[in-house]
Structure formats: structure tokens, C-alpha cells
Write a protein that holds these residues in place. Structure first.
Motif, PDB file in Angstrom:
ATOM      1  N   GLY A  19       0.824  -1.201   0.000  1.00  0.00           N
ATOM      2  CA  GLY A  19       0.000   0.000   0.000  1.00  0.00           C
ATOM      3  C   GLY A  19       0.855   1.246   0.000  1.00  0.00           C
ATOM      4  N   PRO A  20       0.214   2.398   0.009  1.00  0.00           N
ATOM      5  CA  PRO A  20       0.985   3.650   0.041  1.00  0.00           C
ATOM      6  C   PRO A  20       1.639   3.851   1.409  1.00  0.00           C
ATOM      7  N   GLU A  21       2.564   4.771   1.452  1.00  0.00           N
ATOM      8  CA  GLU A  21       3.247   5.076   2.703  1.00  0.00           C
ATOM      9  C   GLU A  21       2.254   5.690   3.686  1.00  0.00           C
ATOM     10  N   VAL A  22       2.362   5.276   4.929  1.00  0.00           N
ATOM     11  CA  VAL A  22       1.435   5.740   5.952  1.00  0.00           C
ATOM     12  C   VAL A  22       1.749   7.185   6.300  1.00  0.00           C
ATOM     13  N   THR A  23       0.734   8.024   6.242  1.00  0.00           N
ATOM     14  CA  THR A  23       0.893   9.429   6.638  1.00  0.00           C
ATOM     15  C   THR A  23      -0.175   9.763   7.669  1.00  0.00           C
ATOM     16  N   LYS A  24       0.130  10.684   8.520  1.00  0.00           N
ATOM     17  CA  LYS A  24      -0.821  11.104   9.549  1.00  0.00           C
ATOM     18  C   LYS A  24      -1.792  12.088   8.919  1.00  0.00           C
ATOM     19  N   GLN A  25      -3.095  11.782   8.982  1.00  0.00           N
ATOM     20  CA  GLN A  25      -4.112  12.646   8.411  1.00  0.00           C
ATOM     21  C   GLN A  25      -5.082  13.062   9.507  1.00  0.00           C
ATOM     22  N   PRO A  26      -5.602  14.270   9.394  1.00  0.00           N
ATOM     23  CA  PRO A  26      -6.602  14.674  10.394  1.00  0.00           C
ATOM     24  C   PRO A  26      -7.885  13.873  10.213  1.00  0.00           C
ATOM     25  N   ASN A  27      -8.564  13.653  11.279  1.00  0.00           N
ATOM     26  CA  ASN A  27      -9.808  12.889  11.248  1.00  0.00           C
ATOM     27  C   ASN A  27     -10.911  13.761  10.649  1.00  0.00           C
ATOM     28  N   LYS A  28     -11.516  13.299   9.586  1.00  0.00           N
ATOM     29  CA  LYS A  28     -12.600  14.045   8.944  1.00  0.00           C
ATOM     30  C   LYS A  28     -13.883  13.246   9.084  1.00  0.00           C
ATOM     31  N   ILE A  29     -14.643  13.533  10.118  1.00  0.00           N
ATOM     32  CA  ILE A  29     -15.915  12.849  10.339  1.00  0.00           C
ATOM     33  C   ILE A  29     -17.026  13.832  10.005  1.00  0.00           C
ATOM     34  N   SER A  30     -17.919  13.398   9.165  1.00  0.00           N
ATOM     35  CA  SER A  30     -19.009  14.254   8.740  1.00  0.00           C
ATOM     36  C   SER A  30     -19.992  14.502   9.881  1.00  0.00           C
ATOM     37  N   ALA A  31     -20.565  15.680   9.906  1.00  0.00           N
ATOM     38  CA  ALA A  31     -21.577  15.996  10.912  1.00  0.00           C
ATOM     39  C   ALA A  31     -22.850  15.192  10.671  1.00  0.00           C
ATOM     40  N   GLN A  32     -22.976  14.586   9.497  1.00  0.00           N
ATOM     41  CA  GLN A  32     -24.159  13.785   9.182  1.00  0.00           C
ATOM     42  C   GLN A  32     -24.278  12.582  10.111  1.00  0.00           C
ATOM     43  N   PHE A  33     -23.156  12.039  10.564  1.00  0.00           N
ATOM     44  CA  PHE A  33     -23.195  10.933  11.516  1.00  0.00           C
ATOM     45  C   PHE A  33     -23.892  11.372  12.797  1.00  0.00           C
ATOM     46  N   TYR A  34     -23.531  12.552  13.292  1.00  0.00           N
ATOM     47  CA  TYR A  34     -24.118  13.050  14.529  1.00  0.00           C
ATOM     48  C   TYR A  34     -25.591  13.388  14.365  1.00  0.00           C
ATOM     49  N   LEU A  35     -25.947  13.953  13.231  1.00  0.00           N
ATOM     50  CA  LEU A  35     -27.351  14.284  12.981  1.00  0.00           C
ATOM     51  C   LEU A  35     -28.202  13.021  12.891  1.00  0.00           C
ATOM     52  N   THR A  36     -27.673  12.000  12.232  1.00  0.00           N
ATOM     53  CA  THR A  36     -28.412  10.742  12.128  1.00  0.00           C
ATOM     54  C   THR A  36     -28.595  10.104  13.502  1.00  0.00           C
ATOM     55  N   ALA A  37     -27.556  10.114  14.311  1.00  0.00           N
ATOM     56  CA  ALA A  37     -27.657   9.549  15.656  1.00  0.00           C
ATOM     57  C   ALA A  37     -28.641  10.337  16.503  1.00  0.00           C
ATOM     58  N   LEU A  38     -28.622  11.652  16.378  1.00  0.00           N
ATOM     59  CA  LEU A  38     -29.543  12.488  17.139  1.00  0.00           C
ATOM     60  C   LEU A  38     -30.990  12.234  16.729  1.00  0.00           C
ATOM     61  N   LEU A  39     -31.227  12.107  15.438  1.00  0.00           N
ATOM     62  CA  LEU A  39     -32.577  11.812  14.963  1.00  0.00           C
ATOM     63  C   LEU A  39     -33.036  10.437  15.416  1.00  0.00           C
TER      64      LEU A  39
END
Length: 129
Positions: free
Chosen positions: A54-74
Motif C-alpha cells: 500500500g501507500p506510505e502511511v501518513t498522519k491525516q486529520p480525522n474528517k468525520i461528517s456531521a451527518q453521523f451526529y445528525l443521524t444519531a440524534l434523529l
């Protein structure tokens, strides 16, 4: 009073609670101790190495969509509203017509909230691009 009396009706339940609490704590501690002794600690180096093809491992910021939280809240919102229907269903005959009309009003408010959320697009899954 020269001696202690253990005649309280809930004394046995209290003792069982203390014994259960102590047994649970001892079990958790013992399982943690045993698992740490058995675990292999030399595999930590493998987790940080590169993947074979695979490609070389790089540290990436966590990008979690707010849609996950909205779905859980609903989900929680509508789930709690459904839970309010169980006592009504159990006491349906006792409540009579007043209970029936009150539940229809409750369902109407629930449907209005659901339609509002649907119209605003809260139930649609957006792509994370």
C-alpha cells in the motif's frame, strides 16, 4: 442495646449487592492482570511499519461528517418518542377516548417533526467529498 440487630428486611439484598460489586471488581481486575501477562508486547513495532503493498502511511486529520451526529440524534429523538407509546399501549383501555385522542395528537406532532426533517434533508445521506 447491647448487640447489633440484623433484622432489617433489606439487609440481605444489601449484603448481596456488596458481594456482587466486590466479585465484579475482582473479576475485572483479574482478567486485566491475566491479559496483560499473556499479551505479546513485541508486536507494537508491526503496527507502525508500512503496509506491504500500500501507500506510505501518513498522519491525516480525522474528517468525520456531521451527518453521523445528525443521524444519531434523529435516531435517539424518534426512538425516545416511540418509547413513550408503550405505557399508553399498556393502559389503552383505562385511558379511554381521552388517551386515544391524546395519542393521536402526539402522533400528529411526531409526524409533523418527521416531515419537517424530511423536507430539510436531514434524512438524506450526503457524500463526504
Amino acid at each position: 442495646m447491647t448487640h447489633m440487630e440484623f433484622a432489617h428486611p433489606y439487609f440481605g439484598a444489601f449484603v448481596m449487592f456488596i458481594v456482587t460489586f466486590s466479585a465484579f471488581g475482582a473479576t475485572v481486575w483479574l482478567s486485566r492482570y491475566i491479559s496483560r501477562k499473556i499479551a505479546r508486547l513485541d508486536t507494537e513495532k508491526l503496527k507502525t511499519t508500512l503496509y506491504e503493498c500500500g501507500p506510505e502511511v501518513t498522519k491525516q486529520p480525522n474528517k468525520i461528517s456531521a451527518q453521523f451526529y445528525l443521524t444519531a440524534l434523529l435516531f435517539i429523538l424518534f426512538d425516545v418518542e416511540i418509547i413513550f407509546m408503550f405505557p399508553w399501549a399498556i393502559n389503552f383501555k383505562i385511558l379511554g377516548w381521552f388517551g386515544f385522542v391524546a395519542m393521536l395528537f402526539f402522533l400528529l406532532i411526531l409526524a409533523i417533526g418527521f416531515l419537517y426533517e424530511w423536507k430539510k434533508g436531514g434524512l438524506e445521506w450526503h457524500s463526504i467529498k
